[in-house]
Scaffold this motif. Structure first.
Motif, short mmCIF file in Angstrom:
data_model
loop_
_atom_site.label_atom_id
_atom_site.label_comp_id
_atom_site.label_asym_id
_atom_site.label_seq_id
_atom_site.Cartn_x
_atom_site.Cartn_y
_atom_site.Cartn_z
N SER A 24 0.83 -1.20 0.00
CA SER A 24 0.00 0.00 0.00
C SER A 24 0.87 1.26 0.00
N GLU A 28 1.12 4.02 -3.06
CA GLU A 28 0.39 5.25 -2.75
C GLU A 28 0.69 6.35 -3.75
N THR A 88 -6.25 5.85 4.50
CA THR A 88 -6.42 6.17 3.09
C THR A 88 -6.47 7.69 2.91
N VAL A 134 -9.97 -1.83 2.43
CA VAL A 134 -10.20 -0.47 1.95
C VAL A 134 -10.93 -0.41 0.61
#
Length: 162
Positions: A24, A28, A88, A134
């Motif tokens: 993640s 990003e 997030t 997510v």
């Protein structure tokens, strides 16, 4: 929601969460994939423009996913049966920007490297978004489709130039 909860129940362990969080952070804002394209441009001087085109395509795919997110405005999963394992940058879910930029990068890098890296790169990133809770499965599938389309269009353009 049931599919997401079932996926989490079956494949979520402390190790998979740790790996998913690393993926993640790498993905990003498409930063890790962009950085790899810049490394490619620095190493492969003969195809520097192709690697820079790939870098721009990866960022462009990410931007396209953000635009779609702002139109669709689907909220992220929020249910007691789903464990969220990472922060997030927004509350919007569809499509997964990680899936989009990862798939675009994998398609473009496959062309530049001369070997198909899509099967090794895309499924783990898609699964990581579910492990972390997510995204819904349809978010990652739509992101992969969008990234595949952007990556495929640019890859054809790069082939025509040669």
């Amino acid at each position: 929601m049931a599919v997401l909860a079932a996926v989490q129940e079956r494949i979520t362990t402390p190790t998979t969460v740790k790996i998913a969080r690393g993926m993640s952070h790498f993905g990003e804002h498409s930063a890790g994939w962009f950085g790899l394209a810049l490394v490619g441009a620095g190493i492969d001087k003969q195809r520097r423009k192709d690697w820079l085109t790939a870098a721009a395509g990866i960022v462009g795919a990410h931007a396209a996913s953000i635009a779609v997110k702002r139109v669709v405005r689907r909220p992220r999963p929020d249910h007691p049966s789903v464990q969220v394992g990472v922060g997030t940058p927004s509350k919007l879910s569809f499509p997964s920007s990680h899936a989009t930029s990862t798939t675009a990068a994998a398609v473009l890098y496959s062309g530049l490297l001369g070997r198909n890296v899509v099967p090794a790169v895309v499924p783990p990133m898609l699964a990581s978004r579910l492990v972390l809770g997510v995204h819904y499965p349809t978010d990652v599938l739509a992101g992969a489709a969008l990234g595949g389309a952007v990556g495929g269009l640019l890859r054809r353009r790069l082939k025509r130039k040669r």
